[in-house]
Design a protein around this motif. Structure first.
Motif, mmCIF file in Angstrom:
data_model
loop_
_atom_site.group_PDB
_atom_site.id
_atom_site.type_symbol
_atom_site.label_atom_id
_atom_site.label_comp_id
_atom_site.label_asym_id
_atom_site.label_seq_id
_atom_site.Cartn_x
_atom_site.Cartn_y
_atom_site.Cartn_z
ATOM 1 N N LEU A 19 7.180 5.001 3.132
ATOM 2 C CA LEU A 19 6.119 5.522 3.981
ATOM 3 C C LEU A 19 5.553 4.361 4.794
ATOM 4 O O LEU A 19 5.128 3.360 4.219
ATOM 5 C CB LEU A 19 5.036 6.120 3.078
ATOM 6 N N ARG A 20 5.568 4.484 6.107
ATOM 7 C CA ARG A 20 5.124 3.386 6.953
ATOM 8 C C ARG A 20 4.181 3.936 8.016
ATOM 9 O O ARG A 20 4.562 4.802 8.795
ATOM 10 C CB ARG A 20 6.359 2.765 7.627
ATOM 11 N N LYS A 21 2.938 3.459 8.005
ATOM 12 C CA LYS A 21 1.932 3.992 8.929
ATOM 13 C C LYS A 21 0.996 2.871 9.347
ATOM 14 O O LYS A 21 0.957 1.813 8.720
ATOM 15 C CB LYS A 21 1.077 5.061 8.227
ATOM 16 N N ALA A 22 0.164 3.151 10.364
ATOM 17 C CA ALA A 22 -0.868 2.201 10.750
ATOM 18 C C ALA A 22 -1.831 2.023 9.571
ATOM 19 O O ALA A 22 -2.067 2.959 8.810
ATOM 20 C CB ALA A 22 -1.618 2.724 11.970
ATOM 21 N N VAL A 23 -2.392 0.813 9.469
ATOM 22 C CA VAL A 23 -3.390 0.546 8.423
ATOM 23 C C VAL A 23 -4.517 1.571 8.498
ATOM 24 O O VAL A 23 -5.009 2.062 7.470
ATOM 25 C CB VAL A 23 -3.942 -0.891 8.574
ATOM 26 N N TYR A 60 -4.366 -5.391 3.674
ATOM 27 C CA TYR A 60 -4.470 -4.197 2.838
ATOM 28 C C TYR A 60 -3.604 -4.292 1.581
ATOM 29 O O TYR A 60 -3.658 -3.437 0.708
ATOM 30 C CB TYR A 60 -4.102 -2.917 3.618
ATOM 31 N N ASN A 61 -2.791 -5.369 1.459
ATOM 32 C CA ASN A 61 -1.928 -5.530 0.288
ATOM 33 C C ASN A 61 -2.754 -5.567 -1.009
ATOM 34 O O ASN A 61 -2.492 -4.806 -1.948
ATOM 35 C CB ASN A 61 -1.122 -6.833 0.445
ATOM 36 N N SER A 62 -3.768 -6.449 -1.053
ATOM 37 C CA SER A 62 -4.532 -6.618 -2.295
ATOM 38 C C SER A 62 -5.290 -5.356 -2.658
ATOM 39 O O SER A 62 -5.297 -4.939 -3.823
ATOM 40 C CB SER A 62 -5.545 -7.750 -2.166
ATOM 41 N N ALA A 63 -5.917 -4.733 -1.678
ATOM 42 C CA ALA A 63 -6.683 -3.513 -1.951
ATOM 43 C C ALA A 63 -5.761 -2.437 -2.507
ATOM 44 O O ALA A 63 -6.109 -1.733 -3.465
ATOM 45 C CB ALA A 63 -7.362 -3.028 -0.671
#
Ligand code: VG1
Ligand code: CO
Length: 541
Positions: A19-23, A60-63
């Protein structure tokens, strides 16, 4: 521990690689949670299982890691293995899943797409073989995400991801590991590290561009610390949340800094780059670019010089749009060459069944049976090991290959962010015209075959339809058209061109010159200007 309600989202069908989307899309309330719970709901054996979690370090990786950890704990997962700071390259994650016998893992990345608050984010689930979930499973995730009305999450404090060792999220153990160590150990088993060390000790110079993405720590440890490549070999080696504002896509356009460093008399012998999540590679010699399709063929022809492949190759696979250069090597070696749809998951069944040892895509992806993802740094080490044994320059090795097998000129033209309606209409017209093409002429070339590629997986019997329109000419040239499954705004049209030239006297022209006629024909036949309003591609690789 609690239930939260959620509503379905209509855009959670995973594409070519998850799944690939805007942040901004991912940050909608419950969006990530909905996808994770849908995935959990489709995984038998989740309770008591081990999961691997990590990503390329983008914004957004850590969150996302924190959310997944609390949800995993609430869903009964026993152990989560997480790279320090939430970092794992895609191939390193694949290796860890296999090594730990995990049920699977979540890889957080949008690969080569730009990062940052206005960039893209992505997530995919890899199964117990370490490879991307097969289509049947991702379709099940999607179907579940359409009807889901609640998810389970623990209400706990964030886990400190900076500290190695074990922590607890309720009953679940969170094990924070060094993201590089296991991967570096695997590379040392596959390659003749001593031979590569000797190469560097003899004055061989290289530059590795990590593009401010995840491979920096891996490349620094392996190339500089273990193999003795000089300090400064790795450039842009610190992973940044926005990749320094760049497109972490290793190609001639986006890795222009590296390309410039490799030109001229004083340039290093070897250059390489990887992408956001570390699974792609670009290989350069001094003033010399190796097309990814050629790279796969050269690696196949020379694999026996690498310890891991000393016993020979079982078979090779390439994605359909990848050039047929590897097919000629396979024929010469007397082994099978499989042609699969775009996307690494299709190589997984062949690798698991022991039918192939090497595989690759034209999009700068190369890999082998050591993991179930493409692997950028592995490809770089493959090249270094072969160069160390063969004692040739990159250009000499590739020219030798062309002499032996002929040269396959190759190019991919990308039209990015075009209107979806126009792109769909273009593909529909192409499909409608297919049946009438064979036996006719196009731009003075005889058409030998024309179809919309479909694939029957020889191992699990699954079928994948409508994988791209391909037109084959009597002289062996090909034009392929397909729409990207990884773009996040509008549609991206990819046009793939190839032409075979057996005569060594005609090898020393650029690919763009050699393919100019075919490119013009491809644009005209598909009505690219009419459907997309574009006269030129955005990226040519
Ligand atoms: C692109 C490439 C494809 C690759 C995929 C994922 O897909 O063409 O070969 O497997 O990206 O790679 P598409 O559908 O946009 O053509 V990665 O490194 O972004 O995980
Ligand atoms: Co990638």
């Amino acid at each position: 521990m609690g239930f939260q309600t959620t509503a379905p989202f209509d855009d959670q069908r995973p594409g070519t690689s998850g799944l690939r989307k805007a942040v901004t899309v991912f940050r909608q309330a419950n969006y990530l949670e909905n996808f994770i719970q849908a995935t959990f709901d489709c995984l038998p054996g989740l309770a008591g299982a081990t999961l691997v979690i990590g990503g390329d370090g983008r914004y957004y990786n850590s969150a996302a890691v924190q959310t997944i950890l609390q949800m995993a704990a609430a869903n009964g997962v026993a152990r989560a293995v997480v790279g320090r700071c939430g970092i794992l390259s895609t191939p390193a994650a694949s290796h860890l899943i296999r090594k730990r016998g995990a049920l699977g893992g979540f890889i957080l990345s949008a690969s080569h797409n730009p990062g940052g608050p206005d960039g893209d984010f992505g997530i995919k689930f890899n199964g117990t073989n370490g490879g991307p979930a097969p289509e049947a499973l991702t379709e099940a995730f999607y179907a579940r995400s359409r009807v889901i009305d609640s998810y389970r999450i623990r209400d706990g404090a964030d886990i400190n991801l900076d500290r190695l060792g074990e922590a607890l999220a309720g009953p679940m153990v969170v094990e924070i590991i060094d993201p590089v160590a296991d991967y570096a150990a695997l590379m040392a088993e596959i390659f003749d590290m001593a031979a590569i060390r000797t190469l560097f000790a003899g004055g061989f110079r290289m530059v590795f561009d990590a593009m401010s993405a995840v491979t920096g720590p891996y490349a620094t440890e392996i190339l500089e610390n273990r193999l003795g490549a000089g300090p400064g070999t790795v450039i842009n080696g610190t992973p940044l949340e926005d990749f320094g504002g760049h497109h972490p896509d290793p190609n001639l356009v986006h890795a222009a800094e590296l390309v410039a460093m490799l030109s001229g008399a004083g340039a290093p012998d070897f250059g390489a780059a990887s992408d956001g999540d570390g699974d792609r590679n670009m290989i350069l010699g001094r003033d010399f670019y190796v097309s990814p399709s050629d790279s796969l063929a050269v690696l196949a022809a020379n694999a026996r010089h690498v310890p891991h492949f000393r016993g020979g190759l079982k078979g090779i696979a390439r994605s359909m749009p990848t050039s047929q250069a590897a097919d000629r090597v396979a024929a010469d070696l007397g082994i099978c060459c499989y042609e699969t749809p775009t996307g690494w998951k299709f190589f997984g069944t062949l690798l698991d069944a022991g039918r192939i040892s090497l595989c690759g895509e034209e999009s700068f992806g190369t890999g082998s049976d050591h993991v179930r993802e493409k692997d950028g740094l592995w490809a770089v080490l493959m090249w270094l090991n072969i160069l160390a044994v063969r004692r040739l320059s990159v250009a000499e090795l590739v020219r030798e290959h062309w002499q032996t097998y002929g040269r396959t000129f190759y190019g991919r033209h990308d039209y990015e962010g075009v209107a979806t309606d126009g792109a769909n209409a273009l593909m529909a017209e192409l499909r409608a015209g297919l049946a009438a093409l064979p036996g006719t002429g196009l731009g003075g070339r005889a058409v030998a075959s024309a179809d919309d590629f479909s694939y029957l997986d020889p191992v699990d019997g699954s079928r994948s339809e409508r994988q791209g329109v391909r037109i084959g000419f009597a002289d062996g040239s090909r034009i392929v058209y397909r729409l990207s499954g990884t773009g996040t705004s509008g549609a991206t049209l990819r046009v793939y061109l190839e032409r075979y030239e057996p005569d060594p006297a005609r090898h020393e022209v650029s690919a763009s010159e050699a393919l100019a006629d075919l490119a013009a024909l491809a644009a005209e036949y598909a009505g690219i200007v009419r459907h997309t309003n574009r006269t030129n591609p955005d990226v040519v690789t």
